[in-house]
Design an enzyme around this catalytic site. Sequence first.
Site, PDB file in Angstrom:
ATOM      1  N   THR B 113       0.862  -1.187   0.165  1.00 24.64           N
ATOM      2  CA  THR B 113      -0.083  -0.081  -0.051  1.00 24.64           C
ATOM      3  C   THR B 113       0.909   1.458  -0.098  1.00 24.64           C
ATOM      4  O   THR B 113       0.251   2.336  -0.482  1.00 24.64           O
ATOM      5  CB  THR B 113      -0.896   0.050   1.277  1.00 24.64           C
ATOM      6  OG1 THR B 113      -0.084  -0.207   2.307  1.00 24.64           O
ATOM      7  CG2 THR B 113      -2.230  -0.927   1.047  1.00 24.64           C
ATOM      8  N   ASN B 114       1.937   1.274   0.435  1.00 25.90           N
ATOM      9  CA  ASN B 114       3.080   2.327   0.569  1.00 25.90           C
ATOM     10  C   ASN B 114       4.281   2.042   0.123  1.00 25.90           C
ATOM     11  O   ASN B 114       5.334   1.997   0.946  1.00 25.90           O
ATOM     12  CB  ASN B 114       3.143   2.862   1.889  1.00 25.90           C
ATOM     13  CG  ASN B 114       1.683   3.453   2.679  1.00 25.90           C
ATOM     14  OD1 ASN B 114       0.844   4.028   2.117  1.00 25.90           O
ATOM     15  ND2 ASN B 114       1.365   2.983   3.744  1.00 25.90           N
ATOM     16  N   GLY B 194       1.201  -7.137   7.013  1.00 28.38           N
ATOM     17  CA  GLY B 194      -0.202  -7.835   7.368  1.00 28.38           C
ATOM     18  C   GLY B 194       0.242  -8.333   8.813  1.00 28.38           C
ATOM     19  O   GLY B 194       1.492  -8.641   9.468  1.00 28.38           O
ATOM     20  N   GLY B 212       0.057  -3.239  13.641  1.00 28.80           N
ATOM     21  CA  GLY B 212      -0.982  -3.864  13.809  1.00 28.80           C
ATOM     22  C   GLY B 212      -2.034  -3.378  12.721  1.00 28.80           C
ATOM     23  O   GLY B 212      -1.979  -2.333  12.141  1.00 28.80           O
ATOM     24  N   CYS B 245      -3.702   2.629   6.756  1.00 26.95           N
ATOM     25  CA  CYS B 245      -4.292   1.710   7.922  1.00 26.95           C
ATOM     26  C   CYS B 245      -4.685   2.424   8.910  1.00 26.95           C
ATOM     27  O   CYS B 245      -5.627   2.121   9.491  1.00 26.95           O
ATOM     28  CB  CYS B 245      -3.066   0.965   8.486  1.00 26.95           C
ATOM     29  SG  CYS B 245      -1.541   1.852   9.134  1.00 26.95           S
TER      30      CYS B 245
END
Lengths: 109, 476
Positions: B113-114, B194, B212, B245
Amino acid sequence: MVQIDYDDEKRELHCRFGEHMDSVASIDVARCVDERLNEALQSGPGGTGKDLQVIFDLGKVEYIASAFLRICITVAKRQDIEGFTVVKCNPSVKKIFSIAGLDKVMAID
Amino acid sequence: MTEVQDVANEMMVQAVLAAAEFDQFDQDRTDKIVEAVFRAGFDARVSLARMAVEETGLGVWQHKVLKNVLATQFVYGNIEHEKTVGELSRDMKTGIVEIAQPMGPIFAIIPMTNPTSTTLFKILICLKTRNPIIISPHHRAAGSSGEAARICYEAALAAGAPEHCIQWITKGSRELTRTFMSDPNMAMILATGGTGLVTAAYSSGTPAIGVGPGNVPVFIDRSADFPFAAKQILASKTFDNGTVCASEQAVVMETSVEEEMKTAFRNEGGYFLTPEEIKKVEGIAINPETNGMSADIVGQFPAKIAQMAGISIPEGTTALFAQLDTVGPEEPLSGEVLAPILAFYAKDSYEDAVKCCISLNYRGGIGHTASIYANDEERIDQFAELMNAGRVVVNIPSAQGAVGGIFNSLLTSFTLGCGSGGKNITTENISARHLINIKRVCRRRINDRWFAFDTDKYLDEALTVDTIMNDYNRNF
């Protein structure tokens, strides 16, 4: 950057390094060490280095780059010499060899 | 030795040698390298952002540019003047001198995602603390993460950094990752990814700083400015298509303000799904095997999500809202979904609304982030007290807010600790300060009370704690 003396009687190749063994200096040093080491090997009995001791004298060294550590590893791994020792390290330099884990694979004084 | 072990071994040898060389650098020399890397990373912010979106097929490239800006400009701003080498403090009264020591090679896991921003961020904080770094990209973003690492490495070398101070895996595998993580010479794992990966990091035997999952609840109090709240929430949830997140996952309010908030969200492009549409979106947003979010919708635009679900939504929709009643597995969209989909709850009372937030918080987001919009200090304090979160953001877009630096004074970070709730070691925003071993030199400063006290008294069972404490603490 490096002064290399070969004692034919003792069969010792004595390398004295300069104060600042950075990446650039290490390139020239690697070449010099390699050349003189090969010469010393050829001048040995039967052209071998079976009784040749290589000594790296770090008495003047204040800083070592990873490139210099690689030179030490390369020499230490050679199967065609009798032995390899690093001597006269000051405590700071000794610490660098310990961080690199090299005190477990070569003799360091 | 297998091929994997060969690769890992070779890279680890280089990293250890780089660590040995780096140990000799003083603060000035270190900072020169960090500045060079910041500049190079910042200059590449747009090309890296485009590359990341093109490679992963998710997110918004303009927002990824901003992420790269946060990861370089803002992170550098935090650490530029931080003392990370040599003596940190000297207090001759206590007799304690604190000295910074590097940790050693650090294994940095990068999320899909990043891919570029997390790479830039971790490289900066590692170099600032003289720790060589090995980047482990997500397999779907290996190109862009690797390119970010290459740009930084070239800049670092040009500034005099040790060779191999930055390395990156080009062809990863689970076996290779495990091999690195458990290498005895690896000093630390920075595990941003994850739950499975973070658990593996903590189980590897190497110290690890992990993160988390988030399931960020947003409580909108009756005292909030509703149009403002709607605007901020959607600015956050649509940021990079919800891939942060810390982005909002559910909005919760009292029924008394429900209609006003719905209007406010609609004015910002929000679309409220019908019950049938909710079921269809659940069908593609949630993986039925894991009951977690499906990778296919992560970072996708609402139009794409609608197409995947087989529903029609108005053009220009910014986010999808699913009004739900309960929190739990029976409502799959009440869990974390890294996409522009928000659960919407309207409860009869303030207490019920806050209890709903607690349920959301504890449904897969413990320790991460919670959000409140309110202009009632008492309510803000009550809400903060009840949330199990490392960050409680107030009247702030949650994604940008939790990352820090724009809307608040939190340290800008792309690794947000979630504390014990998230099975992490800290709730802090991770930064350079977490990557130093501090050595404390303690000079003799004796404890007068101890030496004045007859310690044989401890051996007398008959003496009570009060008797001993009175004697120990007496003024004489």
